[in-house]
Design an enzyme around this catalytic site. Structure first.
Site, PDB file in Angstrom:
ATOM      1  N   HIS A 187      -9.296   1.083   4.957  1.00  8.44           N
ATOM      2  CA  HIS A 187      -8.015   1.244   5.654  1.00  8.44           C
ATOM      3  C   HIS A 187      -8.226   2.153   6.874  1.00  8.44           C
ATOM      4  O   HIS A 187      -9.015   3.093   6.830  1.00  8.44           O
ATOM      5  CB  HIS A 187      -6.966   1.840   4.710  1.00  8.44           C
ATOM      6  CG  HIS A 187      -5.587   1.777   5.281  1.00  8.44           C
ATOM      7  ND1 HIS A 187      -5.130   2.706   6.191  1.00  8.44           N
ATOM      8  CD2 HIS A 187      -4.581   0.883   5.107  1.00  8.44           C
ATOM      9  CE1 HIS A 187      -3.888   2.384   6.545  1.00  8.44           C
ATOM     10  NE2 HIS A 187      -3.535   1.283   5.906  1.00  8.44           N
ATOM     11  N   ASN A 209       0.867  -1.177   0.000  1.00  6.12           N
ATOM     12  CA  ASN A 209       0.000   0.000   0.000  1.00  6.12           C
ATOM     13  C   ASN A 209       0.904   1.228   0.000  1.00  6.12           C
ATOM     14  O   ASN A 209       1.528   1.543   1.004  1.00  6.12           O
ATOM     15  CB  ASN A 209      -0.896  -0.039   1.247  1.00  6.12           C
ATOM     16  CG  ASN A 209      -1.704   1.235   1.415  1.00  6.12           C
ATOM     17  OD1 ASN A 209      -1.772   2.068   0.507  1.00  6.12           O
ATOM     18  ND2 ASN A 209      -2.321   1.386   2.577  1.00  6.12           N
ATOM     19  N   TRP A 210       0.962   1.894  -1.140  1.00  2.00           N
ATOM     20  CA  TRP A 210       1.886   3.024  -1.275  1.00  2.00           C
ATOM     21  C   TRP A 210       1.350   4.310  -0.648  1.00  2.00           C
ATOM     22  O   TRP A 210       2.058   5.315  -0.618  1.00  2.00           O
ATOM     23  CB  TRP A 210       2.217   3.265  -2.763  1.00  2.00           C
ATOM     24  CG  TRP A 210       2.986   2.152  -3.401  1.00  2.00           C
ATOM     25  CD1 TRP A 210       3.397   0.981  -2.802  1.00  2.00           C
ATOM     26  CD2 TRP A 210       3.447   2.086  -4.753  1.00  2.00           C
ATOM     27  NE1 TRP A 210       4.071   0.203  -3.705  1.00  2.00           N
ATOM     28  CE2 TRP A 210       4.116   0.857  -4.917  1.00  2.00           C
ATOM     29  CE3 TRP A 210       3.340   2.952  -5.852  1.00  2.00           C
ATOM     30  CZ2 TRP A 210       4.685   0.479  -6.132  1.00  2.00           C
ATOM     31  CZ3 TRP A 210       3.909   2.570  -7.054  1.00  2.00           C
ATOM     32  CH2 TRP A 210       4.580   1.352  -7.183  1.00  2.00           C
ATOM     33  N   LYS A 211       0.102   4.293  -0.216  1.00  2.00           N
ATOM     34  CA  LYS A 211      -0.507   5.477   0.412  1.00  2.00           C
ATOM     35  C   LYS A 211      -0.284   6.701  -0.491  1.00  2.00           C
ATOM     36  O   LYS A 211      -0.288   6.562  -1.706  1.00  2.00           O
ATOM     37  CB  LYS A 211       0.039   5.656   1.836  1.00  2.00           C
ATOM     38  CG  LYS A 211      -0.102   4.347   2.645  1.00  2.00           C
ATOM     39  CD  LYS A 211       0.181   4.497   4.110  1.00  2.00           C
ATOM     40  CE  LYS A 211       0.001   3.139   4.793  1.00  2.00           C
ATOM     41  NZ  LYS A 211       0.144   3.194   6.247  1.00  2.00           N
ATOM     42  N   SER A 246       3.905  -2.307  10.115  1.00  2.00           N
ATOM     43  CA  SER A 246       5.365  -2.386  10.258  1.00  2.00           C
ATOM     44  C   SER A 246       5.944  -3.736   9.827  1.00  2.00           C
ATOM     45  O   SER A 246       6.891  -4.230  10.436  1.00  2.00           O
ATOM     46  CB  SER A 246       5.790  -2.044  11.690  1.00  2.00           C
ATOM     47  OG  SER A 246       5.392  -0.724  12.011  1.00  2.00           O
ATOM     48  N   GLU A 276      -6.574   4.517   7.988  1.00  2.00           N
ATOM     49  CA  GLU A 276      -6.375   5.950   7.723  1.00  2.00           C
ATOM     50  C   GLU A 276      -7.633   6.566   7.118  1.00  2.00           C
ATOM     51  O   GLU A 276      -7.951   7.731   7.373  1.00  2.00           O
ATOM     52  CB  GLU A 276      -5.145   6.139   6.814  1.00  2.00           C
ATOM     53  CG  GLU A 276      -3.865   5.912   7.610  1.00  2.00           C
ATOM     54  CD  GLU A 276      -2.730   5.312   6.814  1.00  2.00           C
ATOM     55  OE1 GLU A 276      -2.757   5.357   5.573  1.00  2.00           O
ATOM     56  OE2 GLU A 276      -1.786   4.781   7.454  1.00  2.00           O
ATOM     57  N   GLU A 328      -5.000  -4.977  10.495  1.00  2.00           N
ATOM     58  CA  GLU A 328      -3.953  -3.975  10.721  1.00  2.00           C
ATOM     59  C   GLU A 328      -4.219  -3.264  12.046  1.00  2.00           C
ATOM     60  O   GLU A 328      -5.022  -2.319  12.088  1.00  2.00           O
ATOM     61  CB  GLU A 328      -3.947  -2.940   9.588  1.00  2.00           C
ATOM     62  CG  GLU A 328      -3.674  -3.533   8.226  1.00  2.00           C
ATOM     63  CD  GLU A 328      -3.096  -2.503   7.260  1.00  2.00           C
ATOM     64  OE1 GLU A 328      -2.023  -2.769   6.725  1.00  2.00           O
ATOM     65  OE2 GLU A 328      -3.710  -1.429   7.078  1.00  2.00           O
ATOM     66  N   GLY A 385       3.012   2.166  10.767  1.00  2.00           N
ATOM     67  CA  GLY A 385       3.963   3.267  10.623  1.00  2.00           C
ATOM     68  C   GLY A 385       4.699   3.602  11.900  1.00  2.00           C
ATOM     69  O   GLY A 385       5.349   4.638  11.995  1.00  2.00           O
TER      70      GLY A 385
HETATM   71  P1  13P Z   1       3.398   0.302   7.624  1.00  2.00           P
HETATM   72  O1  13P Z   1       3.884  -0.984   6.995  1.00  2.00           O
HETATM   73  O2  13P Z   1       4.128   1.499   7.150  1.00  2.00           O
HETATM   74  O3  13P Z   1       3.310   0.171   9.111  1.00  2.00           O
HETATM   75  O4  13P Z   1       1.878   0.503   7.105  1.00  2.00           O
HETATM   76  C1  13P Z   1       0.983  -0.539   7.205  1.00  2.00           C
HETATM   77  C2  13P Z   1      -0.244  -0.188   6.442  1.00  2.00           C
HETATM   78  O5  13P Z   1      -0.992   0.683   6.831  1.00  2.00           O
HETATM   79  C3  13P Z   1      -0.503  -0.910   5.190  1.00  2.00           C
HETATM   80  O6  13P Z   1      -1.785  -0.646   4.722  1.00  2.00           O
END
Ligand code: 13P
Length: 251
Positions: free
Chosen positions: A95, A9-11, A213, A97, A167, A173
């Protein structure tokens, strides 16, 4: 029997040019990977160009969100069929976020999941508890509400088009991965919920990914857990070598 999924997931990172360069490198690094589905989720504007580069490779394309209507006066939204049109086979839905910053709820997750499946996409449905919820021992009730709400009214024949991503918000993160045992415990619980929601064969076939992570050095331990069927990777998916290393966990 469950083919693992490693999804990046590149966000909100990377221009079109950076996205294209990344998948050019990635697709050759993972060209010989077997027994794993590899997925990348760039930003909307890069999807079509990335799809061109991925033609003939073993890397699949996902979007990071979708809307539930097919078309209409919905300024700013993107329909699942348009994601298909851009080359996507998968879409990430719900997600944390999006739940945290953009008002996503279990009701909208459910609408989006149904619409994605109807358009022929595989829905990667995200669930997870916050740190406060974990510390107040609400993890299981939060996950249960999210799964029941997110998958409400979806029939067992649609279930093969769903992948669940667990998640824990506190692990995203932060560099703070859930321990293998903590993740396995929740994955087992989710599989039981899937069995209750659909039936046991659906639960046995459902891929449940862990996210939070995930790095090249912790992926093997996570993947060794019986109910962890893959990873949804954020930060470590942004570089071709680290994502390829994660996607080579079984090499
Ligand atoms: P990180 O791997 O940066 O913790 O992010 C996880 C994530 O939100 C994947 O969708």
């Amino acid at each position: 029997m469950r083919i693992p999924v490693i999804a990046g997931n590149w966000k909100l990172f990377k221009t079109i040019g950076e996205s294209v360069a990344m998948v050019q490198e990635l697709k050759s690094l993972v060209a010989n990977n077997q027994g794993v589905e590899i997925v990348v989720a760039p930003v909307f504007t890069a999807l079509s160009r990335v799809n061109d580069v991925l033609q003939g490779s073993n890397v699949m394309l996902a979007a990071q969100d979708c809307y539930w209507e097919e078309e209409g006066a919905f300024t700013g939204e993107v329909a699942p069929a348009l994601l298909k049109d851009a080359g996507c086979s998968h879409v990430i839905i719900g997600h944390s976020e999006r739940r945290q910053y953009f008002g996503e709820t279990d009701v909208t997750v459910n609408k989006k999941t149904r619409a994605a499946i109807a358009a022929g996409l595989c829905a990667i449905v995200c669930v997870g508890e916050s740190l406060a919820e974990r510390e107040s021992e609400q993890t299981f009730s939060v996950i249960e509400t999210q799964i029941q709400g997110g998958l409400a009214g979806i029939t067992a024949d649609a279930a093969p088009h769903i992948v669940i991503a667990y998640e824990p918000v506190w692990a995203i993160g932060t560099g703070k991965t859930a321990t293998d045992a903590q993740a396995q415990e929740v994955h087992t619980f989710i599989r039981q919920l899937i069995a209750k929601t659909f039936n046991q064969p659906v639960a046995d076939a459902m891929r449940i990914l862990y996210g939070g992570s995930v790095k090249p050095d912790n992926v093997k331990g996570l993947m060794a857990q019986p109910d962890i069927d893959g990873a949804l990777v954020g930060g470590a998916s942004l570089k071709a070598d680290s994502f390829a290393a994660i996607a080579s966990f079984n090499a």
